[in-house]
Design a protein around this motif. Structure first.
Motif, PDB file in Angstrom:
ATOM      1  N   SER A 100      84.843  86.758  79.704  1.00 35.81           N
ATOM      2  CA  SER A 100      85.094  88.134  80.130  1.00 35.81           C
ATOM      3  C   SER A 100      84.436  88.465  81.463  1.00 35.81           C
ATOM      4  CB  SER A 100      84.598  89.123  79.067  1.00 35.81           C
ATOM      5  OG  SER A 100      85.361  89.013  77.893  1.00 35.81           O
ATOM      6  N   ASN A 101      83.364  87.756  81.769  1.00 37.83           N
ATOM      7  CA  ASN A 101      82.667  87.995  83.039  1.00 37.83           C
ATOM      8  C   ASN A 101      82.008  86.700  83.514  1.00 37.83           C
ATOM      9  OD1 ASN A 101      81.312  88.876  85.271  1.00 37.83           O
ATOM     10  ND2 ASN A 101      79.802  90.081  84.156  1.00 37.83           N
ATOM     11  N   PRO A 102      82.698  85.940  84.343  1.00 38.45           N
ATOM     12  CA  PRO A 102      82.117  84.674  84.824  1.00 38.45           C
ATOM     13  C   PRO A 102      80.941  84.859  85.765  1.00 38.45           C
ATOM     14  CG  PRO A 102      84.190  85.144  85.941  1.00 38.45           C
ATOM     15  CD  PRO A 102      84.051  86.161  84.851  1.00 38.45           C
ATOM     16  N   TRP A 103      80.656  86.099  86.188  1.00 36.66           N
ATOM     17  CA  TRP A 103      79.512  86.371  87.070  1.00 36.66           C
ATOM     18  C   TRP A 103      78.324  86.947  86.293  1.00 36.66           C
ATOM     19  CZ3 TRP A 103      84.567  87.561  88.462  1.00 36.66           C
ATOM     20  CH2 TRP A 103      85.097  86.779  89.505  1.00 36.66           C
ATOM     21  N   ASP A 104      78.333  86.793  84.982  1.00 35.75           N
ATOM     22  CA  ASP A 104      77.216  87.258  84.163  1.00 35.75           C
ATOM     23  C   ASP A 104      76.018  86.359  84.459  1.00 35.75           C
ATOM     24  OD1 ASP A 104      75.338  87.647  82.053  1.00 35.75           O
ATOM     25  OD2 ASP A 104      76.930  88.429  80.767  1.00 35.75           O
ATOM     26  N   THR A 105      75.070  86.874  85.225  1.00 36.42           N
ATOM     27  CA  THR A 105      73.967  86.027  85.694  1.00 36.42           C
ATOM     28  C   THR A 105      73.076  85.539  84.558  1.00 36.42           C
ATOM     29  OG1 THR A 105      72.626  87.986  86.190  1.00 36.42           O
ATOM     30  CG2 THR A 105      73.933  87.073  87.991  1.00 36.42           C
ATOM     31  N   SER A 106      72.968  86.312  83.488  1.00 40.06           N
ATOM     32  CA  SER A 106      72.136  85.854  82.371  1.00 40.06           C
ATOM     33  C   SER A 106      72.738  84.620  81.714  1.00 40.06           C
ATOM     34  CB  SER A 106      71.954  86.973  81.349  1.00 40.06           C
ATOM     35  OG  SER A 106      73.184  87.325  80.726  1.00 40.06           O
ATOM     36  N   VAL A 107      74.069  84.599  81.589  1.00 45.89           N
ATOM     37  CA  VAL A 107      74.735  83.436  80.998  1.00 45.89           C
ATOM     38  C   VAL A 107      74.716  82.259  81.976  1.00 45.89           C
ATOM     39  CG1 VAL A 107      76.875  82.527  80.041  1.00 45.89           C
ATOM     40  CG2 VAL A 107      76.201  84.878  79.546  1.00 45.89           C
ATOM     41  N   LEU A 108      74.988  82.521  83.226  1.00 46.44           N
ATOM     42  CA  LEU A 108      74.990  81.445  84.226  1.00 46.44           C
ATOM     43  C   LEU A 108      73.616  80.799  84.341  1.00 46.44           C
ATOM     44  CD1 LEU A 108      77.132  83.223  86.950  1.00 46.44           C
ATOM     45  CD2 LEU A 108      77.808  81.174  85.685  1.00 46.44           C
ATOM     46  N   ARG A 109      72.573  81.603  84.309  1.00 47.85           N
ATOM     47  CA  ARG A 109      71.220  81.043  84.388  1.00 47.85           C
ATOM     48  C   ARG A 109      70.892  80.253  83.115  1.00 47.85           C
ATOM     49  NH1 ARG A 109      66.947  85.369  85.645  1.00 47.85           N
ATOM     50  NH2 ARG A 109      65.644  83.498  85.662  1.00 47.85           N
ATOM     51  N   GLY A 110      71.363  80.738  81.975  1.00 45.11           N
ATOM     52  CA  GLY A 110      71.165  79.989  80.738  1.00 45.11           C
ATOM     53  C   GLY A 110      71.875  78.647  80.777  1.00 45.11           C
ATOM     54  N   MET A 111      73.082  78.644  81.322  1.00 45.37           N
ATOM     55  CA  MET A 111      73.813  77.383  81.470  1.00 45.37           C
ATOM     56  C   MET A 111      73.088  76.443  82.431  1.00 45.37           C
ATOM     57  SD  MET A 111      76.542  77.304  79.549  1.00 45.37           S
ATOM     58  CE  MET A 111      77.848  76.284  80.264  1.00 45.37           C
ATOM     59  N   ALA A 112      72.524  77.004  83.485  1.00 44.97           N
ATOM     60  CA  ALA A 112      71.767  76.185  84.435  1.00 44.97           C
ATOM     61  C   ALA A 112      70.544  75.565  83.763  1.00 44.97           C
ATOM     62  CB  ALA A 112      71.350  77.029  85.641  1.00 44.97           C
ATOM     63  N   GLU A 113      69.869  76.327  82.923  1.00 45.61           N
ATOM     64  CA  GLU A 113      68.716  75.799  82.196  1.00 45.61           C
ATOM     65  C   GLU A 113      69.137  74.655  81.279  1.00 45.61           C
ATOM     66  OE1 GLU A 113      65.448  78.465  80.720  1.00 45.61           O
ATOM     67  OE2 GLU A 113      67.016  79.975  81.007  1.00 45.61           O
ATOM     68  N   ALA A 114      70.255  74.840  80.603  1.00 47.27           N
ATOM     69  CA  ALA A 114      70.745  73.786  79.716  1.00 47.27           C
ATOM     70  C   ALA A 114      71.080  72.523  80.509  1.00 47.27           C
ATOM     71  CB  ALA A 114      71.974  74.280  78.947  1.00 47.27           C
ATOM     72  N   CYS A 115      71.686  72.709  81.667  1.00 45.34           N
ATOM     73  CA  CYS A 115      72.022  71.559  82.509  1.00 45.34           C
ATOM     74  C   CYS A 115      70.759  70.866  83.021  1.00 45.34           C
ATOM     75  CB  CYS A 115      72.879  72.011  83.689  1.00 45.34           C
ATOM     76  SG  CYS A 115      74.565  72.457  83.239  1.00 45.34           S
ATOM     77  N   GLU A 116      69.741  71.652  83.321  1.00 42.64           N
ATOM     78  CA  GLU A 116      68.468  71.061  83.747  1.00 42.64           C
ATOM     79  C   GLU A 116      67.900  70.163  82.651  1.00 42.64           C
ATOM     80  OE1 GLU A 116      63.830  72.325  84.660  1.00 42.64           O
ATOM     81  OE2 GLU A 116      65.380  73.875  84.650  1.00 42.64           O
ATOM     82  N   ALA A 117      67.997  70.623  81.403  1.00 45.49           N
ATOM     83  CA  ALA A 117      67.465  69.854  80.282  1.00 45.49           C
ATOM     84  C   ALA A 117      68.124  68.491  80.154  1.00 45.49           C
ATOM     85  CB  ALA A 117      67.642  70.642  78.983  1.00 45.49           C
TER      86      ALA A 117
END
Length: 222
Positions: A100-117
């Motif tokens: 619904s919102n691909p610019w949701d920064t909270s979700v994008l940052r969470g995805m970035a954290e997961a990718c970092e892991a």
């Protein structure tokens, strides 16, 4: 990933790309194609680029997403997975949370954290760049970007992000300290004193379970 599963993903990707060649197409259906690819192979930058490009086009690059976002449990479940540091689950839930919102920064940052892991560096930075697209002056997004860039040795870009934190929050105590520390690390690295040390920001905890994904190449900058 078994060859048969890889072929199925590639077919989903190819079908989605053909749909996007049209002036008008079903962006929701295309989302399901690309989301399957991203969930199954979260470290694949090509799939992630297509996934984000479709959503960007769906919302005409409005940086806000839907005017009437779907109120479901996908984002709530995603946030719970991130809070528990269940990174494999976060990568599975993230694409739906962004629908619904691909610019949701909270979700994008969470995805970035997961990718970092999982050390999906290219994809980590891609999600962060998309978050910056939403608001280039956002202090917390820039802070996150700076720490990610520093971790992989992209010192100049990390410093630039810290400067944006300073501009957004002139009284921020962390930004000047980090700029100074990164400049020191940059000098040490260029002088050949071994690999740069990570200063500031604890590294993300190890993932609870393995996630499928291609090993990324050298990351692009934010």
């Amino acid at each position: 990933m078994p060859p048969a599963a890889r072929r199925r993903l590639q077919q989903c990707y190819d079908h989605g790309m053909k749909l996007m060649e049209k002036e008008k197409y079903d962006s929701d259906y295309t989302h399901t194609m690309f989301a399957q690819c991203v969930v199954a192979d979260p470290g694949n930058l090509i799939y992630v680029e297509a996934f984000l490009a479709n959503l960007d086009r769906k919302y005409n690059s409005n940086k806000k997403g839907s005017r009437f976002p779907t109120l479901g449990g996908s984002k709530s479940a995603f946030k719970k997975a991130v809070a528990k540091k269940d990174w494999a689950e976060a990568l599975k839930l993230g694409p739906d949370a962004l629908k619904s919102n691909p610019w949701d920064t909270s979700v994008l940052r969470g995805m970035a954290e997961a990718c970092e892991a999982f050390d999906f560096r290219e994809v980590e930075l891609r999600y962060l760049r998309f978050a910056l697209d939403a608001d280039p002056k956002d202090a917390e997004v820039n802070r996150h970007c700076a720490k990610s860039l520093q971790r992989i040795g992209q010192f100049d870009q990390a410093i630039a992000c810290w400067h944006r934190v300073e501009e957004a929050k002139p009284s921020d105590a962390e930004a000047p300290k980090m700029i100074s520390a990164i400049q020191t690390e940059k000098t040490r690295a260029r002088a050949g004193f071994g690999p740069a040390q990570i200063v500031g920001g604890a590294k993300t905890a190890a993932p609870k379970a393995s996630a499928a994904g291609a090993s990324p190449a050298a990351p692009a900058g934010v």
